[in-house]
Design a protein around this motif. Structure first.
Motif, PDB file in Angstrom:
ATOM      1  N   LYS A 343       0.837  -1.204   0.000  1.00 41.84           N
ATOM      2  CA  LYS A 343       0.000   0.000   0.000  1.00 41.84           C
ATOM      3  C   LYS A 343       0.874   1.258   0.000  1.00 41.84           C
ATOM      4  O   LYS A 343       0.620   2.220  -0.740  1.00 41.84           O
ATOM      5  N   TYR A 344       1.933   1.243   0.823  1.00 45.87           N
ATOM      6  CA  TYR A 344       2.840   2.391   0.881  1.00 45.87           C
ATOM      7  C   TYR A 344       3.553   2.584  -0.450  1.00 45.87           C
ATOM      8  O   TYR A 344       3.658   3.712  -0.964  1.00 45.87           O
ATOM      9  N   VAL A 345       4.063   1.500  -1.022  1.00 46.11           N
ATOM     10  CA  VAL A 345       4.815   1.576  -2.273  1.00 46.11           C
ATOM     11  C   VAL A 345       3.938   2.125  -3.400  1.00 46.11           C
ATOM     12  O   VAL A 345       4.358   3.001  -4.170  1.00 46.11           O
ATOM     13  N   LEU A 346       2.718   1.630  -3.507  1.00 47.59           N
ATOM     14  CA  LEU A 346       1.821   2.083  -4.576  1.00 47.59           C
ATOM     15  C   LEU A 346       1.496   3.570  -4.445  1.00 47.59           C
ATOM     16  O   LEU A 346       1.341   4.269  -5.449  1.00 47.59           O
ATOM     17  N   SER A 347       1.420   4.062  -3.210  1.00 50.06           N
ATOM     18  CA  SER A 347       1.071   5.475  -3.009  1.00 50.06           C
ATOM     19  C   SER A 347       2.285   6.400  -3.101  1.00 50.06           C
ATOM     20  O   SER A 347       2.133   7.614  -3.173  1.00 50.06           O
ATOM     21  N   ARG A 380       2.927  -0.250 -11.624  1.00 49.62           N
ATOM     22  CA  ARG A 380       1.794  -0.325 -10.712  1.00 49.62           C
ATOM     23  C   ARG A 380       0.991  -1.603 -10.991  1.00 49.62           C
ATOM     24  O   ARG A 380       0.602  -2.331 -10.082  1.00 49.62           O
ATOM     25  N   ARG A 381       0.798  -1.887 -12.276  1.00 49.82           N
ATOM     26  CA  ARG A 381       0.069  -3.099 -12.659  1.00 49.82           C
ATOM     27  C   ARG A 381       0.847  -4.350 -12.266  1.00 49.82           C
ATOM     28  O   ARG A 381       0.272  -5.336 -11.789  1.00 49.82           O
ATOM     29  N   ALA A 385      -0.367  -7.233  -9.618  1.00 52.58           N
ATOM     30  CA  ALA A 385      -0.543  -8.596 -10.133  1.00 52.58           C
ATOM     31  C   ALA A 385       0.347  -9.604  -9.415  1.00 52.58           C
ATOM     32  O   ALA A 385      -0.059 -10.752  -9.171  1.00 52.58           O
ATOM     33  N   GLU A 386       1.582  -9.201  -9.073  1.00 49.21           N
ATOM     34  CA  GLU A 386       2.536 -10.153  -8.490  1.00 49.21           C
ATOM     35  C   GLU A 386       3.393  -9.454  -7.421  1.00 49.21           C
ATOM     36  O   GLU A 386       4.609  -9.281  -7.584  1.00 49.21           O
ATOM     37  N   PRO A 387       2.798  -9.067  -6.300  1.00 42.77           N
ATOM     38  CA  PRO A 387       3.541  -8.304  -5.289  1.00 42.77           C
ATOM     39  C   PRO A 387       4.721  -9.053  -4.698  1.00 42.77           C
ATOM     40  O   PRO A 387       5.737  -8.442  -4.332  1.00 42.77           O
ATOM     41  N   ASP A 388       4.627 -10.411  -4.602  1.00 44.47           N
ATOM     42  CA  ASP A 388       5.718 -11.192  -4.002  1.00 44.47           C
ATOM     43  C   ASP A 388       7.019 -11.068  -4.782  1.00 44.47           C
ATOM     44  O   ASP A 388       8.095 -11.334  -4.229  1.00 44.47           O
ATOM     45  N   ALA A 389       6.956 -10.675  -6.040  1.00 45.23           N
ATOM     46  CA  ALA A 389       8.134 -10.652  -6.907  1.00 45.23           C
ATOM     47  C   ALA A 389       8.942  -9.360  -6.792  1.00 45.23           C
ATOM     48  O   ALA A 389       9.970  -9.221  -7.442  1.00 45.23           O
ATOM     49  N   ALA A 392      10.880  -2.641  -2.702  1.00 49.87           N
ATOM     50  CA  ALA A 392      11.074  -1.225  -3.026  1.00 49.87           C
ATOM     51  C   ALA A 392      11.976  -0.580  -1.977  1.00 49.87           C
ATOM     52  O   ALA A 392      11.997  -0.998  -0.811  1.00 49.87           O
ATOM     53  N   GLN A 393      12.727   0.424  -2.418  1.00 49.75           N
ATOM     54  CA  GLN A 393      13.649   1.133  -1.540  1.00 49.75           C
ATOM     55  C   GLN A 393      13.603   2.626  -1.845  1.00 49.75           C
ATOM     56  O   GLN A 393      13.217   3.026  -2.946  1.00 49.75           O
TER      57      GLN A 393
END
Length: 484
Positions: A343-347, A380-381, A385-389, A392-393
């Motif tokens: 959620k943090y990364v997407l925002s 973002r897509r 679709a595959e957050p486990d992969a 982010a830093q």
């Protein structure tokens, strides 16, 4: 090269004088001469995504990156500490799995990891060493501290660039080189061979370098290291397994092989254990390995320890296995597999660097501040679709070093890859290692596949006039884990 007030750093005093004594044309000519030397020696790398020009000469910048000895000692100790913890972690996850039982790392992140190799369960290795050859990527941040960007434990490359870069520096700038007490790196092949010897119980072992072949991007390095160590460079078809032992087909006949420095990835090592379609490895190799009849460097299954989703736990490993505080720190990392982190990364996507957990070579990355709207939406897509992969830093303010570019000498971002050799008896760290430089203005990506180049890295002792570079290199190379 200079402090913020404009004064020259003591380590760069001789370099500044040298640059000011040269004409711009002379420095450019030296850079061209370095490139020509790399070309003549065949020091190239392959860009697999570029169909029109797959093989390139790596750009070499003549202006060295310089580190003072007392600063290097901290990095050296930090790298050794980190590798000791990572080797302990690898032994643990393939045996008792105490770190999972303690709740420090979720079981799924280890056991479901693509790099986790069940073949390695309960295999006892000499000294519990899994990563004999490691590369630790460091960056210096705007706060003046060094941070670890990633650990490379599978088949880390680049040491031939380090060695050839040093050779070129000595050839093209002999006067400048002689004026500084520079720690030596030329002993690396001998120390690599000694590390491999120490990693087996066999007296006077037969060592080979296993390469996937001349079309591999690092083939030059495979051949270079085999030649420098004085051992055979072999492909999978040169080796065979008989009676749970590995042999080399040679002109001298059948020769037993005791140590394999392998430069191909796990899936291709053994068609009976991993990919059945692999033509690069040795059928039955894992049976001989599990029987303890051959040493593989690095061990299969080491990739789980340098997976970027495991990276955030390395500081915990140092505490858990060594009972120590980390000397080098991680970059803060968001694991996109965690809902709150995602959620943090997407925002905050335009502010962050997003990496594939299994990515390498600068591929599959998003640098938020440099990305277009289309690139941001694409990632973002992917994240949804595959957050486990992904992880982010934050975007770090990487340090810069003077670099010769078209417009003259200009600052370019750099990182550092020290090479660490681990055996059951010693941990040896090459002084300085390989500095990679982002040649494009403003770029934070230093990988050669993404247009980056390399520099020679000088570790200089400002407090001593009594040692030669070779002497200093020998002193550094013989530090043990206990000494560090």
């Amino acid at each position: 090269m200079r402090y913020t007030d404009g004064s020259i750093r003591p380590t760069y005093k001789e370099v500044v004088e040298w640059i000011e004594s040269q004409s711009a044309d002379k420095v450019v000519a030296l850079n061209h001469e370095a490139t020509e030397s790399f070309y003549k020696k065949g020091i190239t790398f392959t860009v697999y995504t570029d169909a029109s020009n797959t093989e390139r000469v790596i750009p070499f910048d003549i202006i060295p990156r310089i580190i003072e000895l007392k600063e290097w000692r901290v990095m050296e100790a930090g790298c050794a500490q980190r590798i000791r913890a990572l080797n302990a972690f690898l032994h643990d996850i393939y045996h008792k799995q105490d770190i999972i039982r303690a709740g420090i790392i979720p079981a799924a992140q280890i056991l479901a990891n693509d790099c986790f190799q069940p073949w390695m369960l309960n295999v006892d290795l000499p000294g519990h060493i899994y990563a004999h050859i490691s590369g630790i990527d460091l960056v210096r941040h705007g706060d003046g501290m060094y941070y670890v960007l990633e650990d490379n434990l599978r088949t880390p490359s680049g040491v031939s660039y380090m060695l050839e870069g040093r050779s070129i520096s000595q050839q093209l700038m002999p006067g400048l080189f002689a004026k500084n007490n520079i720690l030596g790196v030329e002993q690396y092949p001998a120390l690599l061979k000694q590390t491999l010897i120490e990693s087996t119980h066999v007296e006077d072992p037969m060592i080979v370098v296993l390469t996937p072949g001349r079309f591999n991007s690092a083939y030059y390095e495979h051949a270079f290291l085999a030649r420098e160590m004085g051992v055979p460079l072999v492909s999978g078809q040169d080796l065979f397994v008989d009676g749970a032992e590995v042999f080399l087909n040679s002109v001298a006949g059948k020769q037993k092989v005791d140590v394999i420095y392998r430069r191909l990835d796990d899936p291709f090592l053994d068609s009976l254990a991993f990919r059945p379609d692999s033509m690069l490895g040795v059928s039955g190799l894992m049976s001989a390995y599990r029987a303890g009849n051959v040493t593989l460097a690095n061990a299969p299954g080491t990739g789980v320890a340098d997976d970027k989703s495991v990276y955030p736990f390395v500081t915990d490993m140092i505490d858990f296995y060594l009972g120590e505080k980390p000397i080098l720190h991680n970059v803060p990392t968001w694991q996109c597999r965690k809902p709150d982190d995602l959620k943090y990364v997407l925002s905050h996507l335009p502010e962050l660097v997003v990496k594939e957990a299994q990515g390498s070579g600068g591929y599959g990355m998003l640098i938020g501040p440099k990305a277009s709207k289309a690139q941001l939406e694409e990632f973002r897509r992917k994240l949804i679709a595959e957050p486990d992969a992904y992880i982010a830093q934050p975007t770090l303010a990487l340090s810069v070093c003077p670099t010769l570019v078209e417009e003259g000498v200009a600052p370019r971002h750099i990182d550092l890859r020290p090479f660490v050799l681990s055996s059951p008896t010693q941990v040896r760290t090459t002084p300085g290692g390989l500095t990679r430089v982002a040649l494009t203005a403003g770029s934070l990506v230093v990988n050669s596949s993404q247009g980056g180049g390399i520099k020679d890295t000088w570790v200089i002792d400002l407090d001593s006039d009594t040692h030669t570079g070779a002497d200093l290199g020998k002193e550094t190379a013989t530090l043990t884990g206990a000494d560090v």
